[in-house]
Scaffold this active site. Structure first.
Site, mmCIF file in Angstrom:
data_model
loop_
_atom_site.group_PDB
_atom_site.id
_atom_site.type_symbol
_atom_site.label_atom_id
_atom_site.label_comp_id
_atom_site.label_asym_id
_atom_site.label_seq_id
_atom_site.Cartn_x
_atom_site.Cartn_y
_atom_site.Cartn_z
ATOM 1 N N CYS A 173 37.404 38.979 14.197
ATOM 2 C CA CYS A 173 38.498 39.083 15.159
ATOM 3 C C CYS A 173 39.801 38.653 14.489
ATOM 4 O O CYS A 173 39.943 37.490 14.078
ATOM 5 C CB CYS A 173 38.204 38.223 16.381
ATOM 6 S SG CYS A 173 39.554 38.119 17.572
ATOM 7 N N CYS A 224 41.641 35.915 16.501
ATOM 8 C CA CYS A 224 41.011 34.590 16.342
ATOM 9 C C CYS A 224 41.425 33.957 15.018
ATOM 10 O O CYS A 224 41.709 32.749 14.954
ATOM 11 C CB CYS A 224 39.501 34.724 16.407
ATOM 12 S SG CYS A 224 38.870 35.474 17.927
#
Length: 295
Positions: free
Chosen positions: A134, A137
């Site tokens: 991600c 993230c």
């Protein structure tokens, strides 16, 4: 005997004369030591073996070199992942392992998540759901580490979505990065998803729920339906038995009091109002009787 002396390395190889040995016979030991010289054309096979063992490998044993080569071959055949796990090859830190603070830890199971929330007491616990692939993230991770450093009393728990997909499905986590805040007897106080562009959500939630407070009840942790969902998941080694809740009946005297105080169910009749004319007549009659008595 020459082979034994050559392999045992009793004498330095620089004193050997390979040229004389090839001509037919030579002394395999220094001239100062007597009794070890071989005559010409005697034990030729021994002389050839001693020359091969001493000249080609500089007086070292052949078996020792073969053992080294075997170790190198076996080492090269070991997979790289196995070498990294055993520590033979050092690996670099992953992005979610960089900048971690003492109050940050990665959750490895559903049981550890439940226990960490229950053992936190009145502390604020932030559960961070992330994925290695991600991008949001990864970009948000350094700021989360800064918040953890600025708030040492807050516990940060990291949940790797790729390693715990089944657990995340049971907890209804479908967006990343995703955060859930838990505090004492209140349990889950808020949950949201944010990125670097909406980091203000995280700051506001942290400022709202961080101040010191005292919970009157026991630590709640996950909600009852979340615990039941984790227990029903066959992929997780987690078991939970809900506690039976007994209904508390109301006392009898309270029911009777309520029935008396309720005017809708009351059967008592209120007294009728007395007209004012009848009251005046009674007063006049009483006055006349008092006057007659005086006479």
């Amino acid at each position: 005997m020459a082979e034994v002396l050559g392999k045992a390395n009793l004498f330095p190889t620089g004193l050997y004369s390979q040229k004389r040995n090839l001509e037919g016979g030579a002394c395999l030991v220094p001239k100062k030591i007597s009794g070890f010289c071989l005559k010409k054309n005697t034990f030729f096979s021994l002389k050839v073996k001693s020359l091969a063992s001493s000249s080609d490998f500089n007086g070292q044993r052949v078996g020792f070199l073969e053992k080294k080569n075997m170790n190198k071959r076996r080492f090269s055949q070991v997979p790289i992942k196995a070498q990294m796990k055993t520590g033979l090859i050092s690996r670099g830190q992953k992005w979610w392992e960089k900048g971690l603070q003492p109050n940050m830890k990665e959750v490895t199971s559903a049981q550890e998540l439940v226990d960490s929330l229950l053992n936190a007491g009145d502390k604020l616990v932030v559960v961070d759901f992330f994925s290695p692939g991600c991008g949001g993230c990864k970009a948000l991770h350094p700021k989360i580490c800064q918040f953890a450093e600025m708030n040492p009393d807050v516990q940060f728990l990291q949940v790797n979505y790729e390693e715990h997909k089944s657990m995340c499905y049971s907890l209804n986590v479908h967006v990343l990065p995703f955060f859930r805040f838990y505090r004492g007897a209140q349990g889950r106080v808020c949950s949201f998803s944010c990125t670097n562009a909406t980091i203000k959500k995280f700051k506001d939630a942290l400022a709202k729920h961080t101040p010191d407070r005292c919970s009157l009840g026991p630590t709640k942790g996950l909600e009852e339906k979340e615990l039941m969902a984790l227990s029903a998941n066959k992929d997780l080694p987690f078991h939970y038995t809900p506690k039976p809740v007994k209904p508390t009946p109301a006392p009898m005297h309270e029911e009777t009091l309520v029935s008396k105080q309720d005017p809708s169910h009351s059967t008592t009749k209120l007294p009728l109002s007395v007209p004012t004319t009848s009251l005046k007549r009674r007063d006049s009659e009483e006055k006349s009787l008092i006057g007659a008595g005086r006479r």
